[in-house]
Design an enzyme around this catalytic site. Structure first.
Site, PDB file in Angstrom:
ATOM      1  N   CYS A 176      62.159  29.011  43.387  1.00 22.98           N
ATOM      2  CA  CYS A 176      63.253  28.303  43.120  1.00 22.98           C
ATOM      3  C   CYS A 176      64.475  29.188  43.535  1.00 22.98           C
ATOM      4  O   CYS A 176      65.277  29.740  42.758  1.00 22.98           O
ATOM      5  CB  CYS A 176      63.513  27.871  41.697  1.00 22.98           C
ATOM      6  SG  CYS A 176      62.069  26.502  41.559  1.00 22.98           S
ATOM      7  N   GLU A 177      64.492  29.680  44.654  1.00 22.17           N
ATOM      8  CA  GLU A 177      65.610  30.661  45.193  1.00 22.17           C
ATOM      9  C   GLU A 177      65.932  30.041  46.719  1.00 22.17           C
ATOM     10  O   GLU A 177      64.864  29.910  47.551  1.00 22.17           O
ATOM     11  CB  GLU A 177      65.363  31.990  45.136  1.00 22.17           C
ATOM     12  CG  GLU A 177      65.205  32.539  43.745  1.00 22.17           C
ATOM     13  CD  GLU A 177      65.770  34.019  43.584  1.00 22.17           C
ATOM     14  OE1 GLU A 177      66.390  34.280  44.728  1.00 22.17           O
ATOM     15  OE2 GLU A 177      65.176  34.613  42.571  1.00 22.17           O
ATOM     16  N   TYR A 235      52.772  46.671  52.879  1.00 18.49           N
ATOM     17  CA  TYR A 235      53.762  46.498  51.861  1.00 18.49           C
ATOM     18  C   TYR A 235      53.702  44.667  51.591  1.00 18.49           C
ATOM     19  O   TYR A 235      54.829  44.048  51.566  1.00 18.49           O
ATOM     20  CB  TYR A 235      55.268  46.819  52.526  1.00 18.49           C
ATOM     21  CG  TYR A 235      55.124  48.293  52.878  1.00 18.49           C
ATOM     22  CD1 TYR A 235      55.225  49.393  51.849  1.00 18.49           C
ATOM     23  CD2 TYR A 235      55.162  48.750  54.190  1.00 18.49           C
ATOM     24  CE1 TYR A 235      55.094  50.581  52.189  1.00 18.49           C
ATOM     25  CE2 TYR A 235      55.108  50.137  54.294  1.00 18.49           C
ATOM     26  CZ  TYR A 235      55.012  51.244  53.365  1.00 18.49           C
ATOM     27  OH  TYR A 235      54.869  52.507  53.541  1.00 18.49           O
ATOM     28  N   GLU A 292      51.703  61.378  57.696  1.00 20.67           N
ATOM     29  CA  GLU A 292      51.670  60.525  56.703  1.00 20.67           C
ATOM     30  C   GLU A 292      51.918  58.897  57.233  1.00 20.67           C
ATOM     31  O   GLU A 292      52.849  58.383  56.409  1.00 20.67           O
ATOM     32  CB  GLU A 292      52.609  60.865  55.678  1.00 20.67           C
ATOM     33  CG  GLU A 292      52.402  62.192  55.011  1.00 20.67           C
ATOM     34  CD  GLU A 292      53.560  62.499  54.006  1.00 20.67           C
ATOM     35  OE1 GLU A 292      54.434  61.800  53.830  1.00 20.67           O
ATOM     36  OE2 GLU A 292      53.126  63.395  53.122  1.00 20.67           O
ATOM     37  N   PRO A 293      51.366  58.473  57.986  1.00 20.99           N
ATOM     38  CA  PRO A 293      51.567  56.779  58.217  1.00 20.99           C
ATOM     39  C   PRO A 293      50.949  55.789  57.168  1.00 20.99           C
ATOM     40  O   PRO A 293      49.825  56.325  56.731  1.00 20.99           O
ATOM     41  CB  PRO A 293      50.874  56.646  59.630  1.00 20.99           C
ATOM     42  CG  PRO A 293      50.455  57.901  59.939  1.00 20.99           C
ATOM     43  CD  PRO A 293      50.204  58.919  58.767  1.00 20.99           C
TER      44      PRO A 293
HETATM   45  C1  LIG Z   1      56.599  55.275  52.583  1.00 19.35           C
HETATM   46  C2  LIG Z   1      56.120  57.062  52.967  1.00 19.35           C
HETATM   47  C3  LIG Z   1      55.360  57.201  54.169  1.00 19.35           C
HETATM   48  C4  LIG Z   1      54.948  56.117  54.970  1.00 19.35           C
HETATM   49  O1  LIG Z   1      56.136  55.354  55.570  1.00 19.35           O
HETATM   50  P1  LIG Z   1      55.347  54.247  56.678  1.00 19.35           P
HETATM   51  O2  LIG Z   1      56.669  53.565  57.178  1.00 19.35           O
HETATM   52  O3  LIG Z   1      54.290  53.277  55.992  1.00 19.35           O
HETATM   53  O4  LIG Z   1      54.533  54.788  57.708  1.00 19.35           O
HETATM   54  C5  LIG Z   1      55.070  58.526  54.272  1.00 19.35           C
HETATM   55  N1  LIG Z   1      55.504  59.444  53.511  1.00 19.35           N
HETATM   56  C6  LIG Z   1      56.360  59.376  52.460  1.00 19.35           C
HETATM   57  C7  LIG Z   1      56.800  60.426  51.565  1.00 19.35           C
HETATM   58  C8  LIG Z   1      56.467  58.061  52.181  1.00 19.35           C
HETATM   59  O5  LIG Z   1      57.587  57.640  51.039  1.00 19.35           O
END
Ligand SMILES: *Cc1c(COP(=O)(O)O)cnc(C)c1O
Length: 418
Positions: free
Chosen positions: A341-342, A370, A271-272
């Site tokens: 303004c920080e 992100y 899950e990247p």
């Molecule tokens: C955020 C997240 C990811 C991906 O993280 P990366 O650092 O963007 O690869 C995968 N699985 C879950 C459940 C997440 O919360």
């Protein structure tokens, strides 16, 4: 960090001049190279599938722009979604429900119902959630998320897999949780863990796989339950600094596949998020002022942590170049700061750049993950535009917000109206 070509002194993004993009669409603007996105997805898919049958679930919290989702849908990706908003964006982008896995934490009953209605499988985060879901639909497709007690990350804020983190079912209770799921009527499909964000060490991915394989086999032998997939989460890093190396995908895949050998796992899921989108996108931001103090020199640009929060929030490094002086020697040291303004509002510290002048265009690298998705309207500033470059042509994929967008949901009681 991707390498960029130049024409004379101007940086090219997917063959298009950065200064032309900025002139046409305004700044700040995030610019995505479609070819880079497709390449990243394919490289990842290829590396894992060379050693084990693997499904890639793009973690879309990194970037949910519909055009980016469309491209990944075309590439055959599946989705990791963490909210109903992400689920609906992905359905809108053409993903079928069975290609999405919903992984929430602290999920409300209302949101669970919505996910169930959409027939999107749920990755259950706690035994309490499992019971609440059973009351809604005890035949809904599910997986269970375990806290593997293996954590990793570029910042403490993104480590999710350690004992005591708020995520997942504790390792010690996970087999029990599968038993409970069966008792409630579910036929669980998978086992999931996510260690955190920003790792490149193959052994961390190997360790989490080992923990998951052990649980996978215990579920099989103790409960007679044959799970379909084992999901090791995301978290593959990218090199944000010039001296950093790209993570070795083949080494990570080999390490993971090594741990799966001899097990009864048939499908691996990864899950990247970051790895797929981060380096596909840059932020172009205009220099509004250059200021010297007795301590340091500042370049003040039109993007602050409202547009890119990672430096302020995680102390993250993002490489910076002057897009209209791209071939020129770095001579002077600057901090790059935004218009908020920080004093915590900065994009980069102590960077050597060619002499910067008002009107120059800075390019901030690797904002595809992100970047936009964590942007805000702080200081009542509109969110930036997004542009997609393909075959040497830019296309606007999100309009810059305007004041109307910022005021849209506010209501003033009649007694206070002018
Ligand atoms: C955020 C997240 C990811 C991906 O993280 P990366 O650092 O963007 O690869 C995968 N699985 C879950 C459940 C997440 O919360």
């Amino acid at each position: 960090m991707r390498e960029f070509q130049r024409r004379k002194d101007t940086m090219l993004i997917g063959g298009v001049s950065a200064t032309k993009i900025a002139a046409r669409f305004g700044t700040p603007v995030m610019v995505t190279d479609e070819d880079a996105l497709r390449e990243n997805y394919r490289a990842l898919h290829r590396a894992f599938n060379a050693v084990f049958p693997t499904r890639v679930h793009y973690a879309c919290k990194a970037n949910t722009n519909l055009s980016i989702l469309r491209i990944l849908e075309q590439e055959g990706s599946c989705i990791d979604a963490v909210s109903i908003g992400e689920v609906d964006s992905c359905l809108r982008a053409g993903f079928s429900p069975d290609r999405i896995l919903y992984t929430g934490v602290g999920v409300s009953e209302e949101e669970m119902r919505q996910v169930v209605e959409r027939k999107v499988p749920i990755n259950v985060d706690s035994i309490g959630q499992l019971r609440r879901l059973a009351a809604i639909d005890s035949h809904h497709p599910i997986a269970l998320r375990v806290n593997p007690d293996v954590g990793a990350g570029h910042s403490q804020k993104v480590v999710t897999g350690t004992k005591g983190a708020k995520f997942g079912i504790p390792k010690e209770e996970i087999v029990q949780a599968f038993a409970e799921a069966l008792r409630l009527g579910f036929s669980p499909k998978g086992l999931h863990a996510h260690t955190g964000s920003g790792g490149s060490d193959p052994t961390v991915f190997g360790r989490v796989t080992e923990v998951l394989v052990d649980i996978f086999e215990r579920v099989r032998s103790e409960l007679g339950l044959d799970l379909e997939f084992l999901d090791i989460g995301g978290g593959i890093s990218i090199p944000y600094r010039p001296e950093e190396l790209r993570p070795d995908l083949d080494a990570i895949a080999a390490e993971v596949a090594g741990k799966l050998k001899g097990s009864s796992v048939r499908t691996l899921v990864v899950e990247p998020g970051r790895y797929i989108v981060a380096d596909t996108t840059v932020l172009l931001t205009r220099v509004n002022d250059v200021k010297s103090t007795p301590v340091k020199d500042y370049v003040l640009v039109d993007a602050g942590f409202n547009t890119l929060i990672r430096p302020a929030f995680y102390d993250a490094y993002h490489h910076v170049a002057v897009a209209n002086k791209f071939g020129q020697q770095a001579q002077l040291k600057y901090d790059v700061a935004g218009p908020l303004c920080e004093s915590g509002d900065y994009l980069a510290k102590e960077r050597y750049l060619p002499k910067v002048e008002v009107g120059d265009l800075l390019c901030v690298y690797d904002v595809g993950a992100y970047g936009f998705s964590m942007s805000s309207n702080y200081n009542t500033r509109p969110r930036c535009a997004e542009v997609l470059v393909w075959e040497g042509k830019p296309f606007l994929i999100r309009e810059r917000e305007g004041l109307k967008d910022l005021l849209r949901h506010q209501k003033v009681p009649p007694r206070l109206s002018q």
